[in-house]
Design a protein around this motif. Structure first.
Motif, PDB file in Angstrom:
ATOM      1  N   THR A 155       2.141 -19.145  77.419  1.00  0.00           N
ATOM      2  CA  THR A 155       1.806 -19.157  75.992  1.00  0.00           C
ATOM      3  C   THR A 155       2.823 -20.021  75.261  1.00  0.00           C
ATOM      4  O   THR A 155       3.992 -20.103  75.650  1.00  0.00           O
ATOM      5  N   ASP A 172       3.527 -21.844  71.074  1.00  0.00           N
ATOM      6  CA  ASP A 172       3.134 -22.085  69.686  1.00  0.00           C
ATOM      7  C   ASP A 172       3.229 -23.594  69.474  1.00  0.00           C
ATOM      8  O   ASP A 172       4.302 -24.145  69.346  1.00  0.00           O
ATOM      9  N   TRP A 174       1.972 -26.564  67.164  1.00  0.00           N
ATOM     10  CA  TRP A 174       1.317 -26.938  65.913  1.00  0.00           C
ATOM     11  C   TRP A 174       0.488 -28.209  66.084  1.00  0.00           C
ATOM     12  O   TRP A 174      -0.528 -28.386  65.450  1.00  0.00           O
ATOM     13  N   GLY A 184      -7.877 -22.698  77.195  1.00  0.00           N
ATOM     14  CA  GLY A 184      -7.151 -22.519  75.947  1.00  0.00           C
ATOM     15  C   GLY A 184      -7.759 -21.451  75.077  1.00  0.00           C
ATOM     16  O   GLY A 184      -8.951 -21.180  75.133  1.00  0.00           O
ATOM     17  N   TYR A 202      -7.040 -19.971  70.913  1.00  0.00           N
ATOM     18  CA  TYR A 202      -6.307 -20.236  69.687  1.00  0.00           C
ATOM     19  C   TYR A 202      -6.301 -19.007  68.796  1.00  0.00           C
ATOM     20  O   TYR A 202      -7.272 -18.266  68.742  1.00  0.00           O
ATOM     21  N   ASP A 254      -5.549 -17.789  64.827  1.00  0.00           N
ATOM     22  CA  ASP A 254      -5.318 -18.179  63.440  1.00  0.00           C
ATOM     23  C   ASP A 254      -4.178 -17.320  62.907  1.00  0.00           C
ATOM     24  O   ASP A 254      -4.299 -16.095  62.835  1.00  0.00           O
TER      25      ASP A 254
END
Length: 57
Positions: free
Chosen positions: A9, A11, A13, A34, A36, A38
């Motif tokens: 995993t 983060d 951007w 993948g 995602y 929010d």
């Protein structure tokens, strides 16, 4: 190297992309899935959970 069942995993951007191609052969397989999240939804859920937990005290 990841083993079957391992999860990575991060983060990120920006869009993840490779600069060079990967060798293609019967010995080399590459599979990427993948998902995602929010961040607005995640943070909203956390706020609601905190309110519920604090009400119990």
């Amino acid at each position: 190297m990841l083993k079957p069942g391992d999860i990575l995993t991060f983060d990120n951007w920006r869009v993840l992309h490779g600069r060079q191609s990967y060798p293609s052969s019967s010995e080399v397989t590459r599979h990427l899935e993948g998902a995602y999240a929010d961040w607005d939804v995640v943070m909203s859920r956390l706020r609601l959970l905190r309110k519920r937990v604090l009400k119990r005290d």
